[in-house]
Design a protein around this motif. Sequence first.
Motif, PDB file in Angstrom:
ATOM      1  N   UNK A  26     -14.125  67.613  41.590  1.00 26.83           N
ATOM      2  CA  UNK A  26     -13.289  68.234  40.284  1.00 26.83           C
ATOM      3  C   UNK A  26     -14.371  68.914  39.280  1.00 26.83           C
ATOM      4  N   UNK A  27     -13.832  69.896  38.628  1.00 20.12           N
ATOM      5  CA  UNK A  27     -14.720  70.475  37.737  1.00 20.12           C
ATOM      6  C   UNK A  27     -13.977  70.389  36.392  1.00 20.12           C
ATOM      7  N   UNK A  28     -14.503  70.134  35.280  1.00 20.14           N
ATOM      8  CA  UNK A  28     -14.229  70.130  33.718  1.00 20.14           C
ATOM      9  C   UNK A  28     -14.811  71.254  32.974  1.00 20.14           C
ATOM     10  N   UNK A  29     -14.183  72.315  32.834  1.00 20.59           N
ATOM     11  CA  UNK A  29     -14.740  73.371  32.014  1.00 20.59           C
ATOM     12  C   UNK A  29     -14.240  72.989  30.404  1.00 20.59           C
ATOM     13  N   UNK A  30     -15.316  72.706  29.783  1.00 26.31           N
ATOM     14  CA  UNK A  30     -15.102  72.144  28.254  1.00 26.31           C
ATOM     15  C   UNK A  30     -15.307  73.238  27.593  1.00 26.31           C
ATOM     16  N   UNK A  31     -14.536  73.616  26.481  1.00 18.02           N
ATOM     17  CA  UNK A  31     -14.705  74.373  25.443  1.00 18.02           C
ATOM     18  C   UNK A  31     -13.889  74.400  24.353  1.00 18.02           C
ATOM     19  N   UNK A  32     -14.201  75.162  23.348  1.00 18.72           N
ATOM     20  CA  UNK A  32     -13.494  75.129  21.894  1.00 18.72           C
ATOM     21  C   UNK A  32     -12.436  75.905  22.211  1.00 18.72           C
ATOM     22  N   UNK A  33     -12.112  76.791  23.220  1.00 17.56           N
ATOM     23  CA  UNK A  33     -11.050  77.672  23.066  1.00 17.56           C
ATOM     24  C   UNK A  33     -11.474  79.030  24.131  1.00 17.56           C
ATOM     25  N   UNK A  34     -10.462  79.649  24.049  1.00 22.43           N
ATOM     26  CA  UNK A  34     -10.860  81.087  24.651  1.00 22.43           C
ATOM     27  C   UNK A  34     -10.909  81.180  26.278  1.00 22.43           C
ATOM     28  N   UNK A  35     -10.681  79.923  26.711  1.00 26.00           N
ATOM     29  CA  UNK A  35     -10.621  80.096  28.318  1.00 26.00           C
ATOM     30  C   UNK A  35      -9.227  79.999  29.114  1.00 26.00           C
ATOM     31  N   UNK A  36      -9.521  80.879  30.057  1.00 23.24           N
ATOM     32  CA  UNK A  36      -7.986  80.948  30.760  1.00 23.24           C
ATOM     33  C   UNK A  36      -8.048  79.668  31.742  1.00 23.24           C
TER      34      UNK A  36
END
Length: 148
Positions: A26-36
């Motif tokens: 499993x992958x967690x792409x962690x961001x403040x926003x702007x990811x699809x």
Amino acid sequence: MTLYVDADACPVKAEAERVATRHKVPVKLVSNGGLRPSANPLVEVVIVPEGPDMADLWIAERAGRGDVVVTNDMPLAARCVASGALVLRPDGSALTERNVGEALALRDLMTDLRAADPFRQGGAKGFGKADRVRFLDALERSLRAARA
């Protein structure tokens, strides 16, 4: 085992997803926003609240032994190494107990130098194809090591 990616400005998100999918991690792409959102069921896009270091805090609170973290953020890397996670930079270099302190000190030194001299900005080398290849190889090895 989980692969955590500090996704803000990370140039190897697609590569991380590809390798993790091959390993069924499993992958967690962690961001403040702007990811699809990803269509991949193994990939979760985690949007954290706005604010300084919120993505870093989210990852640091969860990553531990058996996990792999991808980040260029030295304070986050230091916290993840201390919790037992394997840490990679997007250029494929590993951050470990042996070198994370030096990397953190160098980051602090460069911050101080830039603050003292407003003309000393940038200077980071470009990110190229060789960096992607090193990252792919390093992530492959790290996921195998985390599984062992």
